[in-house]
Scaffold this motif. Structure first.
Motif, mmCIF file in Angstrom:
data_model
loop_
_atom_site.group_PDB
_atom_site.id
_atom_site.type_symbol
_atom_site.label_atom_id
_atom_site.label_comp_id
_atom_site.label_asym_id
_atom_site.label_seq_id
_atom_site.Cartn_x
_atom_site.Cartn_y
_atom_site.Cartn_z
ATOM 1 N N ARG A 331 0.825 -2.262 -1.023
ATOM 2 C CA ARG A 331 0.491 -3.470 -0.509
ATOM 3 C C ARG A 331 1.709 -4.117 -1.518
ATOM 4 O O ARG A 331 1.980 -4.910 -1.052
ATOM 5 N N SER A 349 2.312 -4.749 9.495
ATOM 6 C CA SER A 349 1.254 -5.914 8.325
ATOM 7 C C SER A 349 0.065 -6.116 9.259
ATOM 8 O O SER A 349 -1.051 -6.783 9.137
ATOM 9 N N SER A 353 -5.596 -6.141 9.718
ATOM 10 C CA SER A 353 -5.373 -7.742 9.912
ATOM 11 C C SER A 353 -6.713 -7.802 11.062
ATOM 12 O O SER A 353 -7.235 -7.862 11.639
ATOM 13 N N SER A 450 4.490 -1.347 15.160
ATOM 14 C CA SER A 450 4.133 -2.403 14.395
ATOM 15 C C SER A 450 2.597 -2.747 14.319
ATOM 16 O O SER A 450 1.884 -3.797 14.190
#
Length: 469
Positions: A331, A349, A353, A450
């Protein structure tokens, strides 16, 4: 006299010897201890009275004879001031012995001790050095920060980066970064002991972040000077103050960030493995594991630092997971790695989440491997590759252990595809593990990009995924 030796504690040696007993029940005499370590009685007494200080090999022998560690013979209250060379001597090691154990030249090891520069392409160097010295990685890293050359480098790097900031960040036109032959860039590369082109790539990214802040700052200045609305002007003045503070903090943070990155940066193959593990949520937070054979280059795991990646075996299957430090590494430095290795897809990313509109697909199995019940994940990039093979061949098999094979293939259910693990303890039919519905248009097969899948969430509940015989 080196501090690591000057901080030898004579009283500790005397007390430890006095507490020792020999088979006849008497205390360990100085003469007998001398015979055990290859010294004379006079030398032992000189050590205990503070008239002489033993060298590192003698410290190690004394500690072994007394059944303690070399550090037990030191004044550990002074450890807060030790540099790497002091730490090495205090643990009873010579530079040539440590260099030999690490498989590098004495010159390279001396450079590390004196300048804090890690040899290039030695991904495990800090972990291996800490293990060789018998200290924790945190203690080693703190000792590195106390090296005078490291402090001087940070101070000089700050001056160079401020100069490069003034020279390039406000330069009009398209952003290209500092010139390749800029003398300040070349000096900065020499300070970190890395090639100029590598240093330029990383610095170009860092300066580009400053350029974005500078543009915001200029917009606020324009608003404060020319906007007809007094309220907007007042907000712009406050924005100038805030953005200026942020800008100055960023500039001052770059030297330390570059210092940490160059000290712990991994080669491209290792970085790809770290990204795969992160995207597969193989972390203490995600509680998933990835079999090494499902990574692009399984052998790369062996050169990754243990501080970043945990490895062990379950029923003969080698599995891996990022450590908490490994997650922080990914990160914290993902953008610098992107500048160095633009061909490697950055970590998703969306991997962690929690927002409902960013649900990621997880290709997770829960095979009963012997007595263990672990959740195994397939990295998204590897899953994409398996789907491509499935399109052309109709089945994919990957051996993930001496007795286990992961099989992805078509199910007998209409339009279904499934994945199973075949092994000596169980043997499943593809019908028992349907992962997704196969559309009529094979170009619409679910793939992850992604951290997301075009087909939404896949797979039944783990408890229904496997029904071994």
């Amino acid at each position: 006299m080196a501090r690591g030796l000057a901080d030898f504690n004579p009283n500790a040696l005397w007390l430890l010897r006095a507490k020792q007993s020999v088979p006849d029940g008497k205390s360990l005499t100085a003469e007998r201890l001398a015979a055990m370590v290859g010294a004379t009685k006079a030398q032992i007494l000189d050590y205990e009275n503070g008239r002489r200080v033993p060298d590192p090999p003698r410290i190690k022998k004394l500690a072994a004879a007394l059944g303690v560690t070399p550090m037990d013979l030191m004044d550990v209250q002074q450890a807060q001031y030790w540099e790497v060379s002091d730490l090495r001597r205090a643990t009873g090691h010579r530079a040539q012995d440590v260099a030999q154990q690490l498989g590098i030249s004495v010159k390279s090891y001396r450079r590390f001790e004196q300048q804090g520069i890690v040899p290039a392409r030695r991904a495990r160097f800090l972990d291996d050095t800490a293990a060789a010295l018998g200290v924790s990685l945190d203690d080693l890293e703190r000792a590195i920060t106390r090296i005078p050359a490291v402090r001087d480098r940070r101070r000089r790097a700050t001056e160079l980066i401020e100069t490069l900031d003034e020279r390039y960040v406000s330069r009009p036109g398209a952003w290209t970064g500092p010139d390749v032959d800029d003398p300040d860039l070349l000096e900065l590369a020499a300070l970190y002991g890395r090639p100029p082109q590598r240093t330029r790539r990383v610095l170009t990214y860092e300066l580009s972040r400053l350029r974005e802040l500078r543009l915001r700052l200029e917009r606020e200045r324009t608003t404060a000077a020319y906007d007809p609305d007094p309220a907007r002007q007042e907000r712009a003045v406050d924005g100038i103050r805030r953005w200026t503070q942020t800008y100055n903090r960023r500039v001052k943070a770059i030297p330390q960030r570059l210092e940490e990155f160059h000290r712990t940066a991994q080669p491209s193959d290792s970085w790809q493995v770290l990204v795969d593990l992160y995207d597969a949520r193989a972390t203490p937070e995600g509680l998933l594991l990835v079999p090494s054979q499902l990574l692009s280059k399984p052998d790369t795991l062996r050169i990754l630092p243990p501080s970043l990646v945990q490895r062990w075996k379950i029923s003969g299957i080698e599995v891996a997971r990022l450590t908490a430090a490994g997650v922080r590494h990914v990160r914290h430095f993902d953008e610098l790695y992107a500048a160095l290795f633009p061909g490697i897809r950055p970590p998703s990313s969306a991997a962690f989440s929690r927002s409902r509109d960013r649900q990621r697909t997880e290709h997770v199995f829960q095979p009963p491997l012997g007595k263990h019940l672990e959740r195994v994940s397939i990295p998204p990039r590897i899953w994409d590759r398996m789907i491509q093979i499935l399109e052309t061949r109709g089945a994919v098999e990957v051996e993930i252990g001496p007795a286990y094979t992961l099989k992805l293939g078509m199910s007998r259910h209409p339009g279904g595809a499934g994945a199973v693990i075949l092994g000596p303890d169980f043997d499943l039919s593809p019908d028992d593990s349907i992962l997704f519905e196969l559309p009529e248009d094979k170009s619409a097969l679910p793939r992850q990009r992604s951290g997301r899948s075009e087909a939404g969430r896949v797979g039944p509940r783990p408890s229904s995924t496997y029904n071994g015989k």
